[in-house]
Write a protein that holds these residues in place. Structure first.
Motif, mmCIF file in Angstrom:
data_model
loop_
_atom_site.group_PDB
_atom_site.id
_atom_site.type_symbol
_atom_site.label_atom_id
_atom_site.label_comp_id
_atom_site.label_asym_id
_atom_site.label_seq_id
_atom_site.Cartn_x
_atom_site.Cartn_y
_atom_site.Cartn_z
ATOM 1 N N SER A 140 0.803 -1.225 0.000
ATOM 2 C CA SER A 140 0.000 0.000 0.000
ATOM 3 C C SER A 140 0.833 1.272 0.000
ATOM 4 N N ASP A 141 2.079 1.194 0.481
ATOM 5 C CA ASP A 141 2.947 2.374 0.476
ATOM 6 C C ASP A 141 3.721 2.523 -0.838
ATOM 7 N N GLY A 142 3.437 1.637 -1.814
ATOM 8 C CA GLY A 142 4.100 1.707 -3.117
ATOM 9 C C GLY A 142 5.380 0.898 -3.197
ATOM 10 N N SER A 143 5.820 0.330 -2.097
ATOM 11 C CA SER A 143 7.043 -0.476 -2.117
ATOM 12 C C SER A 143 6.751 -1.850 -2.716
ATOM 13 N N TYR A 144 7.824 -2.534 -3.110
ATOM 14 C CA TYR A 144 7.705 -3.878 -3.665
ATOM 15 C C TYR A 144 8.275 -4.888 -2.679
ATOM 16 N N TYR A 145 7.641 -6.053 -2.646
ATOM 17 C CA TYR A 145 8.106 -7.159 -1.828
ATOM 18 C C TYR A 145 8.287 -8.355 -2.745
ATOM 19 N N THR A 146 9.453 -8.981 -2.703
ATOM 20 C CA THR A 146 9.736 -10.167 -3.501
ATOM 21 C C THR A 146 9.854 -11.366 -2.574
ATOM 22 N N GLY A 147 9.173 -12.439 -2.930
ATOM 23 C CA GLY A 147 9.216 -13.644 -2.114
ATOM 24 C C GLY A 147 9.093 -14.884 -2.971
ATOM 25 N N LEU A 148 9.070 -16.029 -2.314
ATOM 26 C CA LEU A 148 8.838 -17.283 -3.027
ATOM 27 C C LEU A 148 7.943 -18.169 -2.198
ATOM 28 N N THR A 149 7.241 -19.064 -2.881
ATOM 29 C CA THR A 149 6.293 -19.931 -2.214
ATOM 30 C C THR A 149 6.130 -21.239 -2.965
ATOM 31 N N ARG A 150 5.778 -22.282 -2.236
ATOM 32 C CA ARG A 150 5.443 -23.570 -2.847
ATOM 33 C C ARG A 150 3.931 -23.691 -3.040
ATOM 34 N N GLN A 151 3.186 -22.796 -2.448
ATOM 35 C CA GLN A 151 1.734 -22.857 -2.572
ATOM 36 C C GLN A 151 1.269 -21.962 -3.721
ATOM 37 N N ASP A 152 -0.018 -21.960 -3.982
ATOM 38 C CA ASP A 152 -0.581 -21.097 -5.007
ATOM 39 C C ASP A 152 -0.280 -19.634 -4.657
ATOM 40 N N PRO A 153 0.195 -18.835 -5.605
ATOM 41 C CA PRO A 153 0.541 -17.435 -5.295
ATOM 42 C C PRO A 153 -0.631 -16.625 -4.734
ATOM 43 N N GLU A 154 -1.841 -16.907 -5.185
ATOM 44 C CA GLU A 154 -3.007 -16.184 -4.655
ATOM 45 C C GLU A 154 -3.245 -16.534 -3.180
ATOM 46 N N ALA A 155 -3.001 -17.793 -2.815
ATOM 47 C CA ALA A 155 -3.127 -18.197 -1.413
ATOM 48 C C ALA A 155 -2.060 -17.506 -0.568
ATOM 49 N N ARG A 156 -0.869 -17.394 -1.106
ATOM 50 C CA ARG A 156 0.208 -16.711 -0.380
ATOM 51 C C ARG A 156 -0.112 -15.231 -0.230
ATOM 52 N N LEU A 157 -0.674 -14.615 -1.270
ATOM 53 C CA LEU A 157 -1.099 -13.214 -1.193
ATOM 54 C C LEU A 157 -2.125 -13.038 -0.076
ATOM 55 N N TRP A 158 -3.074 -13.956 0.020
ATOM 56 C CA TRP A 158 -4.072 -13.893 1.080
ATOM 57 C C TRP A 158 -3.380 -13.876 2.442
ATOM 58 N N GLU A 159 -2.384 -14.732 2.607
ATOM 59 C CA GLU A 159 -1.647 -14.758 3.875
ATOM 60 C C GLU A 159 -0.968 -13.425 4.154
ATOM 61 N N HIS A 160 -0.334 -12.850 3.148
ATOM 62 C CA HIS A 160 0.318 -11.545 3.340
ATOM 63 C C HIS A 160 -0.690 -10.495 3.808
ATOM 64 N N ASN A 161 -1.903 -10.565 3.289
ATOM 65 C CA ASN A 161 -2.920 -9.559 3.604
ATOM 66 C C ASN A 161 -3.732 -9.854 4.854
ATOM 67 N N ASN A 162 -3.683 -11.078 5.377
ATOM 68 C CA ASN A 162 -4.591 -11.443 6.456
ATOM 69 C C ASN A 162 -3.965 -12.074 7.688
ATOM 70 N N GLU A 163 -2.784 -12.642 7.589
ATOM 71 C CA GLU A 163 -2.208 -13.327 8.747
ATOM 72 C C GLU A 163 -1.755 -12.316 9.808
ATOM 73 N N PRO A 164 -2.017 -12.638 11.081
ATOM 74 C CA PRO A 164 -1.655 -11.723 12.179
ATOM 75 C C PRO A 164 -0.184 -11.869 12.594
ATOM 76 N N ILE A 165 0.702 -11.672 11.641
ATOM 77 C CA ILE A 165 2.138 -11.770 11.893
ATOM 78 C C ILE A 165 2.749 -10.398 11.639
ATOM 79 N N ASP A 166 3.607 -9.942 12.544
ATOM 80 C CA ASP A 166 4.278 -8.659 12.335
ATOM 81 C C ASP A 166 5.388 -8.870 11.307
ATOM 82 N N SER A 167 5.178 -8.347 10.124
ATOM 83 C CA SER A 167 6.130 -8.535 9.038
ATOM 84 C C SER A 167 6.139 -7.293 8.157
ATOM 85 N N TYR A 168 7.031 -7.300 7.171
ATOM 86 C CA TYR A 168 7.135 -6.172 6.249
ATOM 87 C C TYR A 168 5.782 -5.891 5.592
#
Length: 99
Positions: free
Chosen positions: A11-39
């Motif tokens: 939301s601040d315009g920055s980019y985040y690069t990562g990797l996943t073994r799961q479906d990318p849309e499922a991983r996106l959901w985690e980034h947007n919804n999991e209660p973990i303090d992260s970037y």
């Protein structure tokens, strides 16, 4: 085993690069919804902009590290699919490290 390298825009315009073994849309959901303090948790919502899949984990890790080292302009060229522009946007060639 398929591994996906992905780029998110936060939301601040920055980019985040990562990797996943799961479906990318499922991983996106985690980034947007999991209660973990992260970037990404501090920069929600995030949107998925780019994905590349690899059969070998070592290749995906190498690609993720490569992209993380790139300038913003070079990441944006990759996201656009402008592969011809990538060599010219290298930090040493462009003379604008960290751009």
């Amino acid at each position: 085993m398929e591994v996906t390298v992905y780029i998110l825009r936060c939301s601040d315009g920055s980019y985040y690069t990562g990797l996943t073994r799961q479906d990318p849309e499922a991983r996106l959901w985690e980034h947007n919804n999991e209660p973990i303090d992260s970037y990404t948790a501090r920069r929600r919502p995030c949107t998925l902009l780019f994905c590349e899949s690899y059969d070998r984990l070592a290749e995906a890790i190498a690609r993720e590290r490569q992209i993380k080292g790139w300038s913003r302009r070079k990441k944006e060229a990759l996201i656009r699919g402008d592969y011809e522009a990538l060599p010219a946007l290298s930090s040493r060639r462009a003379g604008r490290a960290g751009d």
